[in-house]
Design a protein around this motif. Structure first.
Motif, mmCIF file in Angstrom:
data_model
loop_
_atom_site.group_PDB
_atom_site.id
_atom_site.type_symbol
_atom_site.label_atom_id
_atom_site.label_comp_id
_atom_site.label_asym_id
_atom_site.label_seq_id
_atom_site.Cartn_x
_atom_site.Cartn_y
_atom_site.Cartn_z
ATOM 1 N N ALA A 62 0.872 -1.340 -0.002
ATOM 2 C CA ALA A 62 -0.024 0.170 0.072
ATOM 3 C C ALA A 62 0.845 1.264 0.030
ATOM 4 N N ASN A 63 0.596 2.207 -0.931
ATOM 5 C CA ASN A 63 1.204 3.344 -0.608
ATOM 6 C C ASN A 63 0.080 4.699 -0.661
ATOM 7 N N ILE A 64 -0.931 4.080 0.004
ATOM 8 C CA ILE A 64 -1.959 5.183 0.215
ATOM 9 C C ILE A 64 -2.335 4.841 1.592
ATOM 10 N N HIS A 65 -2.739 5.794 2.548
ATOM 11 C CA HIS A 65 -3.115 5.596 3.910
ATOM 12 C C HIS A 65 -4.097 6.291 4.275
ATOM 13 N N ALA A 66 -5.188 5.848 4.322
ATOM 14 C CA ALA A 66 -6.389 6.635 4.664
ATOM 15 C C ALA A 66 -7.471 5.408 5.213
ATOM 16 N N SER A 67 -8.505 5.981 5.975
ATOM 17 C CA SER A 67 -9.407 4.864 6.622
ATOM 18 C C SER A 67 -10.704 4.693 5.608
ATOM 19 N N PRO A 68 -11.249 3.331 5.529
ATOM 20 C CA PRO A 68 -12.577 3.487 4.955
ATOM 21 C C PRO A 68 -13.618 4.414 5.474
ATOM 22 N N GLY A 69 -14.271 4.961 4.488
ATOM 23 C CA GLY A 69 -15.079 5.919 4.519
ATOM 24 C C GLY A 69 -14.673 7.441 4.544
ATOM 25 N N SER A 70 -13.328 7.530 4.304
ATOM 26 C CA SER A 70 -12.609 8.839 4.380
ATOM 27 C C SER A 70 -12.792 9.562 2.881
ATOM 28 N N GLN A 71 -12.536 10.924 2.683
ATOM 29 C CA GLN A 71 -12.650 11.453 1.394
ATOM 30 C C GLN A 71 -11.837 10.627 0.395
ATOM 31 N N ARG A 72 -10.577 10.206 0.864
ATOM 32 C CA ARG A 72 -9.623 9.909 -0.039
ATOM 33 C C ARG A 72 -10.004 8.188 -0.479
ATOM 34 N N TYR A 73 -10.832 7.410 0.535
ATOM 35 C CA TYR A 73 -11.338 5.977 0.137
ATOM 36 C C TYR A 73 -12.380 6.384 -0.777
ATOM 37 N N ASN A 74 -13.604 7.253 -0.775
ATOM 38 C CA ASN A 74 -14.392 7.501 -1.608
ATOM 39 C C ASN A 74 -14.049 7.867 -2.990
ATOM 40 N N GLN A 75 -13.026 8.763 -3.040
ATOM 41 C CA GLN A 75 -12.470 9.180 -4.245
ATOM 42 C C GLN A 75 -12.011 7.970 -4.952
ATOM 43 N N LYS A 76 -11.199 6.968 -4.202
ATOM 44 C CA LYS A 76 -10.659 5.525 -4.952
ATOM 45 C C LYS A 76 -11.708 4.771 -5.342
ATOM 46 N N ALA A 77 -12.857 4.843 -4.517
ATOM 47 C CA ALA A 77 -14.150 3.957 -5.090
ATOM 48 C C ALA A 77 -14.408 4.295 -6.261
ATOM 49 N N GLU A 78 -14.414 5.508 -6.322
ATOM 50 C CA GLU A 78 -15.062 6.291 -7.734
ATOM 51 C C GLU A 78 -13.960 5.871 -8.944
ATOM 52 N N GLU A 79 -13.032 5.825 -8.585
ATOM 53 C CA GLU A 79 -11.856 5.648 -9.522
ATOM 54 C C GLU A 79 -11.649 4.003 -10.033
ATOM 55 N N LEU A 80 -12.133 3.372 -9.020
ATOM 56 C CA LEU A 80 -12.231 1.986 -9.309
ATOM 57 C C LEU A 80 -13.540 1.414 -10.118
ATOM 58 N N ASN A 81 -14.528 2.098 -9.849
ATOM 59 C CA ASN A 81 -15.627 2.109 -10.747
ATOM 60 C C ASN A 81 -15.453 2.341 -12.092
ATOM 61 N N ARG A 82 -14.628 3.394 -12.513
ATOM 62 C CA ARG A 82 -14.265 4.099 -13.764
ATOM 63 C C ARG A 82 -13.274 2.862 -14.491
ATOM 64 N N LEU A 83 -12.422 2.524 -13.570
ATOM 65 C CA LEU A 83 -11.348 1.510 -14.275
ATOM 66 C C LEU A 83 -12.239 0.166 -14.737
ATOM 67 N N LEU A 84 -13.211 -0.163 -13.829
ATOM 68 C CA LEU A 84 -13.606 -1.459 -14.297
ATOM 69 C C LEU A 84 -14.553 -1.472 -15.487
ATOM 70 N N ILE A 85 -15.206 -0.454 -15.486
ATOM 71 C CA ILE A 85 -16.146 -0.053 -16.532
ATOM 72 C C ILE A 85 -15.292 0.187 -17.794
ATOM 73 N N GLU A 86 -14.197 0.872 -17.904
ATOM 74 C CA GLU A 86 -13.156 0.754 -19.020
ATOM 75 C C GLU A 86 -12.615 -0.576 -19.228
ATOM 76 N N ALA A 87 -12.492 -1.454 -18.257
ATOM 77 C CA ALA A 87 -11.708 -2.652 -18.589
ATOM 78 C C ALA A 87 -12.757 -3.622 -19.067
ATOM 79 N N VAL A 88 -14.142 -3.513 -18.767
ATOM 80 C CA VAL A 88 -15.171 -4.237 -19.567
ATOM 81 C C VAL A 88 -15.151 -3.644 -21.184
ATOM 82 N N ARG A 89 -14.862 -2.412 -21.343
ATOM 83 C CA ARG A 89 -15.106 -2.079 -22.505
ATOM 84 C C ARG A 89 -14.067 -2.264 -23.264
ATOM 85 N N LYS A 90 -12.837 -2.498 -22.793
ATOM 86 C CA LYS A 90 -11.811 -3.114 -23.591
ATOM 87 C C LYS A 90 -11.862 -4.493 -24.153
ATOM 88 N N ASN A 91 -12.922 -5.139 -23.407
ATOM 89 C CA ASN A 91 -12.860 -6.655 -23.795
ATOM 90 C C ASN A 91 -14.251 -7.046 -24.675
#
Length: 482
Positions: free
Chosen positions: A173-202
């Motif tokens: 891990a190079n990220i240090h933040a608790s679940p529910g934090s602003q950083r956590y919520n931002q990364k959850a949104e990023e993961l959503n985009r990454l997986l949608i794009e990963a499906v699009r590639k396939n």
């Protein structure tokens, strides 16, 4: 999709090549091609629309899968050009799921992707080497030879030997933040985009594409991502014992997404009917792998009969985001990360073997968006408590990333192993143990070089040896809980 073979050395026997390819017809039932160059024979079976041999400057290759180079998917011709320009040095920059074998007359080169998503085996013969996508293409020709797994992340060169070009990525891990934090919520949104794009590639508009929908969170997320990028109703497929949890949850997801959903329910007799085929194609007798493969085999059949050419699977999410119950026993982050790396290293003859063999048995191409490089890179560096909480909720951030896009009872459902959730394991265990007497089981334990972990494993082993009688073939089987 295709199956590939090669002979290298003083083995100039075209009949051997044809025999090998005939064992792989299920991987490419529409065409068969062979090519001879100096002391190398190459062959492939392929599906309709799959490119033919690529030949350039007295060199040629056979390929299973779709490699990428520096993050961009490349064609067969581009792959061959890279070898002609750079030699074997370019291989370390390859990614995604592939195996290939090429020859320029002087040198034969074979390579397999980092995770082993596409299979490859080899045999050292008296006068050379043989390679094939599956064991069954090698075993009849070499009754005294030891069949070996071609290691993932490795290439072979007839001038260099075997070389590791890429290892399973580590977790730190190079990220240090608790679940529910602003950083956590931002990364959850990023993961959503990454997986949608990963499906699009396939996916492409030209292919008939479906989703294996087990009713668990991983496959449901893939279905939700596909639904997000298409205007038409997606097509989903589910199987299981009547009334099983997987079938019921998959139905809820299908209703939520308004997908064109097909399901098939089966009983013990149905499972026993396909069991010999499953073990033959799977090339394993591991209990957990066989049990989950029965459902995989039947859902692949359902998708193929429904006209699908390609299916998407949620494979890989458990290893990347901490989906298995035993991971909750890890007492430190470093222990959890080591175990995740161990799981990824074992996928090539575990979950990836199951997915490959059960879909290829029906000439079906399966793609796994969780193995997208950007998704893997994301999973490698996030905190462990974003994966497994102190309360024991697994894959936390993955669920958070798709909150609101799936039914709550499915999105936040606890992990259930495929063979259990589909209802297979309980039914098989109860029925089969009564077919093996205690005396037969004790004798079997005495007469094999390893200890069976249960009567059901011994039962599967008997079928395995009937289908694959080669001496020592057990060494290719990963017995997960042995």
């Amino acid at each position: 999709m295709s199956g590939i073979v090669a002979l290298q050395g003083d083995l100039k026997d075209s009949e051997k090549l044809e025999t090998m390819l005939s064992k792989l017809e299920h991987r490419g039932p529409d065409a068969r091609e062979t090519y001879t160059m100096a002391d190398s024979f190459l062959g492939q079976v392929k599906s309709q629309g799959e490119p033919s041999f690529t030949k350039k400057r007295a060199a040629t290759l056979v390929l299973d899968g779709q490699p990428s180079y520096l993050g961009k998917q490349i064609s067969r011709e581009e792959l061959l050009n890279l070898y002609l320009e750079k030699g074997t040095k370019f291989i370390k920059q390859l990614g995604d799921a592939f195996t290939f074998i090429l020859s320029d007359g002087d040198e034969l080169v074979a390579a397999r992707d980092t995770f082993g998503a596409r299979p490859l085996y080899y045999v050292n013969c008296e006068n050379g080497l043989m390679f094939a996508s599956e064991i069954k293409a090698l075993e009849e020709l070499n009754p005294d030879a030891e069949i070996k797994i071609f290691p993932p992340g490795t290439y072979y060169s007839s001038t260099e030997g075997f070389s590791t070009f890429k290892k399973i990525p580590g977790f730190q891990a190079n990220i240090h933040a608790s679940p529910g934090s602003q950083r956590y919520n931002q990364k959850a949104e990023e993961l959503n985009r990454l997986l949608i794009e990963a499906v699009r590639k396939n996916v492409t508009d030209q292919e008939n594409i479906g989703v294996f929908l087990s009713g668990g969170v991983d496959s449901s997320i893939i279905a939700a991502a596909l639904d997000k990028i298409t205007d038409k109703p997606i097509k989903t497929f589910a199987v299981g014992v009547a009334g099983s949890d997987d079938v019921m949850k998959a139905r809820k997801v299908a209703e939520f997404l308004n997908s064109e959903h097909k399901e098939y329910t089966y009983d013990y007799d149905d499972m026993m009917k396909v069991l010999p085929e499953v073990i033959y194609y799977l090339e394993s007798f591991d209990v957990e792998l066989v049990n989950s493969s029965i459902a995989n085999f039947l859902v692949a059949y359902l998708a193929k009969e429904s006209g699908m050419e390609v299916v998407l699977s949620g494979e890989g999410a458990d290893e990347l985001f901490g989906g298995y119950h035993h991971l909750k026993d890890c007492s430190t982050d470093s222990e959890l990360n080591r175990e995740l790396e161990h799981l990824l290293k074992g996928l090539h003859n575990g979950g990836l073997q199951r997915v490959d063999r059960m879909t290829k048995a029906h000439a079906l191409d399966c793609r796994m968006p969780f193995f997208d490089k950007d998704v893997i890179d994301f999973a490698r560096v996030i905190p462990c408590n974003w994966k497994i909480t102190d309360e024991g909720m697994e894959k936390l951030i993955l669920r958070q990333a798709f909150d609101g896009m799936l039914p709550e009872e499915v999105l936040w459902r606890k992990k259930v192993q495929f063979g259990i959730g589909s209802g297979n394991e309980g039914v098989m265990e109860e029925k089969i143990k009564n077919q093996i007497t205690d005396k037969e089981y004790r004798n079997a334990q005495k007469n094999t070089s390893f200890t069976f972990k249960s009567k059901i494993e011994y039962y599967y082993y008997k079928i395995f040896k009937e289908k694959h009688p080669l001496k020592g073939i057990e060494s290719t089987v990963n017995r997960w809980l042995a």
